[in-house]
Design a protein around this motif. Structure first.
Motif, PDB file in Angstrom:
ATOM      1  N   GLY A  42      69.115 -20.959   1.956  1.00 13.46           N
ATOM      2  CA  GLY A  42      68.277 -22.031   1.440  1.00 13.46           C
ATOM      3  C   GLY A  42      67.414 -22.714   2.480  1.00 13.46           C
ATOM      4  N   LEU A  43      67.658 -22.439   3.750  1.00 12.66           N
ATOM      5  CA  LEU A  43      66.853 -23.039   4.816  1.00 12.66           C
ATOM      6  C   LEU A  43      65.988 -21.965   5.483  1.00 12.66           C
ATOM      7  N   LYS A  44      64.727 -22.275   5.678  1.00  9.65           N
ATOM      8  CA  LYS A  44      63.836 -21.336   6.358  1.00  9.65           C
ATOM      9  C   LYS A  44      64.209 -21.242   7.838  1.00  9.65           C
ATOM     10  N   ARG A  45      64.183 -20.034   8.350  1.00 13.06           N
ATOM     11  CA  ARG A  45      64.449 -19.836   9.779  1.00 13.06           C
ATOM     12  C   ARG A  45      63.166 -19.932  10.603  1.00 13.06           C
ATOM     13  N   VAL A  46      62.036 -19.773   9.940  1.00 12.27           N
ATOM     14  CA  VAL A  46      60.739 -19.813  10.627  1.00 12.27           C
ATOM     15  C   VAL A  46      59.843 -20.822   9.921  1.00 12.27           C
ATOM     16  N   VAL A  47      59.259 -21.733  10.698  1.00 14.92           N
ATOM     17  CA  VAL A  47      58.346 -22.742  10.132  1.00 14.92           C
ATOM     18  C   VAL A  47      57.020 -22.730  10.897  1.00 14.92           C
ATOM     19  N   GLU A  48      56.002 -23.341  10.287  1.00 15.83           N
ATOM     20  CA  GLU A  48      54.693 -23.428  10.923  1.00 15.83           C
ATOM     21  C   GLU A  48      54.764 -24.295  12.187  1.00 15.83           C
ATOM     22  N   ASP A  49      53.956 -23.928  13.162  1.00 13.19           N
ATOM     23  CA  ASP A  49      53.816 -24.758  14.360  1.00 13.19           C
ATOM     24  C   ASP A  49      52.630 -25.690  14.123  1.00 13.19           C
ATOM     25  N   PRO A  50      52.869 -27.000  13.991  1.00 11.01           N
ATOM     26  CA  PRO A  50      51.767 -27.921  13.680  1.00 11.01           C
ATOM     27  C   PRO A  50      50.700 -27.995  14.773  1.00 11.01           C
ATOM     28  N   GLU A  51      51.027 -27.518  15.973  1.00 15.09           N
ATOM     29  CA  GLU A  51      50.087 -27.619  17.099  1.00 15.09           C
ATOM     30  C   GLU A  51      49.360 -26.308  17.386  1.00 15.09           C
ATOM     31  N   ASP A  52      49.804 -25.213  16.786  1.00 16.21           N
ATOM     32  CA  ASP A  52      49.213 -23.908  17.124  1.00 16.21           C
ATOM     33  C   ASP A  52      49.354 -22.974  15.923  1.00 16.21           C
ATOM     34  N   GLU A  53      48.245 -22.659  15.271  1.00 24.29           N
ATOM     35  CA  GLU A  53      48.313 -21.828  14.067  1.00 24.29           C
ATOM     36  C   GLU A  53      48.660 -20.368  14.371  1.00 24.29           C
ATOM     37  N   LYS A  62      54.916 -16.352  19.344  1.00 23.99           N
ATOM     38  CA  LYS A  62      53.704 -15.814  18.743  1.00 23.99           C
ATOM     39  C   LYS A  62      54.068 -15.146  17.413  1.00 23.99           C
ATOM     40  N   LYS A  63      53.276 -15.374  16.392  1.00 21.44           N
ATOM     41  CA  LYS A  63      53.657 -14.922  15.058  1.00 21.44           C
ATOM     42  C   LYS A  63      53.770 -13.396  14.953  1.00 21.44           C
ATOM     43  N   GLU A  64      53.086 -12.662  15.875  1.00 20.90           N
ATOM     44  CA  GLU A  64      53.144 -11.198  15.813  1.00 20.90           C
ATOM     45  C   GLU A  64      54.536 -10.649  16.131  1.00 20.90           C
ATOM     46  N   ILE A  65      55.320 -11.399  16.896  1.00 18.89           N
ATOM     47  CA  ILE A  65      56.620 -10.850  17.319  1.00 18.89           C
ATOM     48  C   ILE A  65      57.792 -11.595  16.681  1.00 18.89           C
ATOM     49  N   VAL A  66      57.497 -12.398  15.660  1.00 13.29           N
ATOM     50  CA  VAL A  66      58.569 -13.178  15.015  1.00 13.29           C
ATOM     51  C   VAL A  66      59.664 -12.266  14.468  1.00 13.29           C
ATOM     52  N   ASN A  67      59.307 -11.225  13.736  1.00 13.44           N
ATOM     53  CA  ASN A  67      60.312 -10.343  13.127  1.00 13.44           C
ATOM     54  C   ASN A  67      61.154  -9.642  14.177  1.00 13.44           C
ATOM     55  N   THR A  68      60.524  -9.217  15.261  1.00 16.22           N
ATOM     56  CA  THR A  68      61.268  -8.563  16.348  1.00 16.22           C
ATOM     57  C   THR A  68      62.258  -9.530  16.968  1.00 16.22           C
ATOM     58  N   LEU A  69      61.842 -10.764  17.167  1.00 15.79           N
ATOM     59  CA  LEU A  69      62.723 -11.755  17.775  1.00 15.79           C
ATOM     60  C   LEU A  69      63.898 -12.090  16.847  1.00 15.79           C
ATOM     61  N   LEU A  70      63.621 -12.195  15.553  1.00 13.85           N
ATOM     62  CA  LEU A  70      64.698 -12.504  14.588  1.00 13.85           C
ATOM     63  C   LEU A  70      65.797 -11.444  14.635  1.00 13.85           C
ATOM     64  N   LYS A  71      65.399 -10.184  14.789  1.00  9.15           N
ATOM     65  CA  LYS A  71      66.383  -9.105  14.887  1.00  9.15           C
ATOM     66  C   LYS A  71      67.137  -9.156  16.208  1.00  9.15           C
ATOM     67  N   SER A  72      66.419  -9.468  17.281  1.00 11.38           N
ATOM     68  CA  SER A  72      67.042  -9.471  18.612  1.00 11.38           C
ATOM     69  C   SER A  72      67.978 -10.653  18.804  1.00 11.38           C
ATOM     70  N   LEU A  73      67.673 -11.776  18.148  1.00 12.45           N
ATOM     71  CA  LEU A  73      68.508 -12.987  18.303  1.00 12.45           C
ATOM     72  C   LEU A  73      69.217 -13.339  16.995  1.00 12.45           C
ATOM     73  N   LYS A  74      69.599 -12.323  16.241  1.00 13.70           N
ATOM     74  CA  LYS A  74      70.159 -12.573  14.912  1.00 13.70           C
ATOM     75  C   LYS A  74      71.444 -13.408  14.953  1.00 13.70           C
ATOM     76  N   HIS A  75      72.164 -13.383  16.085  1.00  9.33           N
ATOM     77  CA  HIS A  75      73.402 -14.165  16.180  1.00  9.33           C
ATOM     78  C   HIS A  75      73.135 -15.593  16.656  1.00  9.33           C
ATOM     79  N   THR A  76      71.918 -15.859  17.072  1.00 11.88           N
ATOM     80  CA  THR A  76      71.570 -17.182  17.593  1.00 11.88           C
ATOM     81  C   THR A  76      70.668 -17.956  16.636  1.00 11.88           C
ATOM     82  N   VAL A  77      69.917 -17.227  15.815  1.00 11.08           N
ATOM     83  CA  VAL A  77      69.001 -17.861  14.865  1.00 11.08           C
ATOM     84  C   VAL A  77      69.802 -18.531  13.745  1.00 11.08           C
ATOM     85  N   LEU A  78      69.292 -19.616  13.187  1.00 12.48           N
ATOM     86  CA  LEU A  78      69.947 -20.337  12.096  1.00 12.48           C
ATOM     87  C   LEU A  78      70.175 -19.413  10.905  1.00 12.48           C
TER      88      LEU A  78
END
Length: 498
Positions: A124-135, A104-120
């Motif tokens: 130059g590459l975005k770590r977060v992209v739009e979900d084409p099926e759910d805005e 859910k877009k509301e908790i994206v920033n919290t998740l990025l901090k919590s999984l900072k060692h697992t996230v890409l």
């Protein structure tokens, strides 16, 4: 490998010994250490437990290795680019499959901090992209090297549970373009497999200066364009096509990519210089050495710069309120020296000359020392420094100081200090440079000079600076006892006749 490592460790020890060599006051300078650190850094990845961080001034290197083997495979451009000699950016497009989490877009920033060692984590590459099926949701891209078989580990699952995020990992097609690849990745993909890709360059203002090897020459224009694309501010790339001309210290070069404007502006040690890189000598790797010598000077000291170039010793010395006499044989260097003196508002503190170095020493330098040294009082703290930065030839000029001045010697404190540069391929470069200087001077410098390792120029070729006060017995021309007798006899004969 063992022999290579032994040689390297010997050089490290030798470099350290250079810092302590002999007993001259200018040797004590912490600027000696970069040469040793650079040498350590070359092998930091090959000696267990050895890790060195080096700050480099205006020298940029494309690393031999790019992250790890897995990264090489994931971020390798399309195989069809192999052998390309004219850059086609479209050919670098590639789609790779990466793991993603739906969040859910509301908790994206919290998740990025919590999984900072697992996230890409790739510039130059975005770590977060739009979900084409759910805005209302976003797709967080995970590092495929840390997600085994697209499955999260226990600790990551626990984090997601606390955030009320479903732990299902999905696959996502990530499109990579030319913009997403690093310069070394592009060149590794283009050049023939197995050939060396590493290519360092010096930055001189908006110009990148390369020394390409023979196997890289067919790809030189592509390499130049890649460097411009991947290094903001660089708009021109040149490659040296011959060795430095020993007369004017410049060299032929080819523009590989970008504009052909070789008039540029550089900043070194907080001073701005302008120059035509195709007509004068400028080496950004000497920034530390320029600063080291200027640091030795005190206000009211006198500096004679025999091979001044565009002024990297002379202008900061004048800024330090020293009196400066600066010379260069190259008319272009002389012209840019005058220009930079005005640019830095020290044109009234520097006397500039366009002469051969030997003529400069035998003319203006000798005249100034002949006038100043006899007037020097014991309590005066003025020192005289002579800088001779022409490493290919400067040591051969030292013979000019034999019987350089007439009259009674000045005090030991007033004797001029020479800082002379030279190259050496000898097993013991410091000893080699000292012995060559002694041969030119006609005296021993044992115990009254220092040698300083400036930089490694090429394999088994070092640039060094030898510093010493010119011994009084060398500097002053004293009449021999035979000549004294002749003079006395001449005077007695004259008295008899009168």
């Amino acid at each position: 490998w063992f022999r290579e490592m032994s040689w390297t460790l010997w050089r490290i020890g030798y470099s350290a010994r250079l810092l302590k060599s002999n007993c001259f006051r200018t040797a004590a300078s912490n600027t000696s250490f970069p040469a040793v650190w650079m040498l350590l850094a070359q092998y930091s990845g090959r000696v267990p437990g050895l890790f060195v961080v080096v700050k480099k001034n205006n020298f940029f290197t494309m690393p031999e290795t790019v992250e790890d083997k897995a990264n090489l495979e994931l971020y390798l451009p399309h195989p069809e680019v192999r052998g390309m000699t004219r850059l086609n950016r479209e050919a670098f497009k590639r789609t790779v499959v990466v793991p993603v989490l739906k969040v859910k877009k509301e908790i994206v920033n919290t998740l990025l901090k919590s999984l900072k060692h697992t996230v890409l984590q790739r510039p130059g590459l975005k770590r977060v992209v739009e979900d084409p099926e759910d805005e209302d949701s976003r797709l967080v891209i995970l590092d495929p090297h840390k997600i085994s078989e697209f499955s999260l580990g226990e600790s990551d699952r626990e984090v997601l549970k606390q955030l009320n995020v479903h732990p299902e990992v999905s696959k996502y097609n990530l499109e990579l373009t030319y913009e997403n690849f690093k310069s070394e990745e592009i060149l590794r993909a283009v050049l023939p497999e197995g050939q060396e890709v590493t290519s360092g360059f010096s930055r001189v203002g908006h110009i990148a200066h390369l020394n390409l090897r023979d196997h890289q020459l067919p790809y030189r224009h592509l390499i130049g364009q890649v460097i411009i694309d991947k290094n903001p501010g660089i708009t021109c790339v040149v490659n040296k096509t011959n060795i430095i001309d020993s007369t004017y210290r410049n060299f032929q070069m080819e523009v590989l990519a970008g504009e052909s404007n070789l008039v540029t502006k550089v900043k070194e040690n907080n001073i701005t210089y302008e120059l035509d890189f195709s007509k004068v000598y400028w080496n950004p790797r000497l920034s530390t050495e320029h600063g080291r010598i200027v640091e030795l000077l005190k206000p009211s000291d006198v500096l004679f710069d025999v091979f001044a170039g565009i002024g990297p010793f002379a202008i900061p010395a004048a800024k330090k309120k020293c009196r400066v006499f600066a010379n260069d044989l190259n008319p272009e260097s002389y012209s840019w020296l005058l220009h930079n003196c005005k640019l830095n508002k020290v044109d009234n503190k520097i006397k500039a000359f366009n002469m051969d170095g030997r003529d400069f020493l035998l003319g203006p330098v000798r005249e100034e020392l002949s006038r100043e040294l006899p007037l020097l009082k014991e309590e005066q703290k003025t020192s005289f420094h002579i800088v001779m930065n022409l490493p290919a030839l400067a040591i051969e000029f030292l013979d000019v100081f034999q019987h350089f001045l007439a009259g009674e010697p000045c005090s030991a404190a007033g004797l001029p200090t020479v800082h002379c540069y030279g190259f050496s391929k000898h097993d013991d470069p410091a000893k080699d440079v000292r012995e060559r200087a002694e041969a030119s001077l006609g005296t021993s410098l044992d115990g009254r000079c220092s040698t300083y390792l400036v930089r490694n120029v090429a394999p088994n070729k070092e640039m060094l600076c030898i510093s010493f006060q010119i011994p009084a017995e060398v500097l002053y021309k004293r009449p021999s006892s035979k000549r004294l007798c002749s003079s006395r006899d001449f005077s007695e004969e004259k008295l008899k006749k009168s």
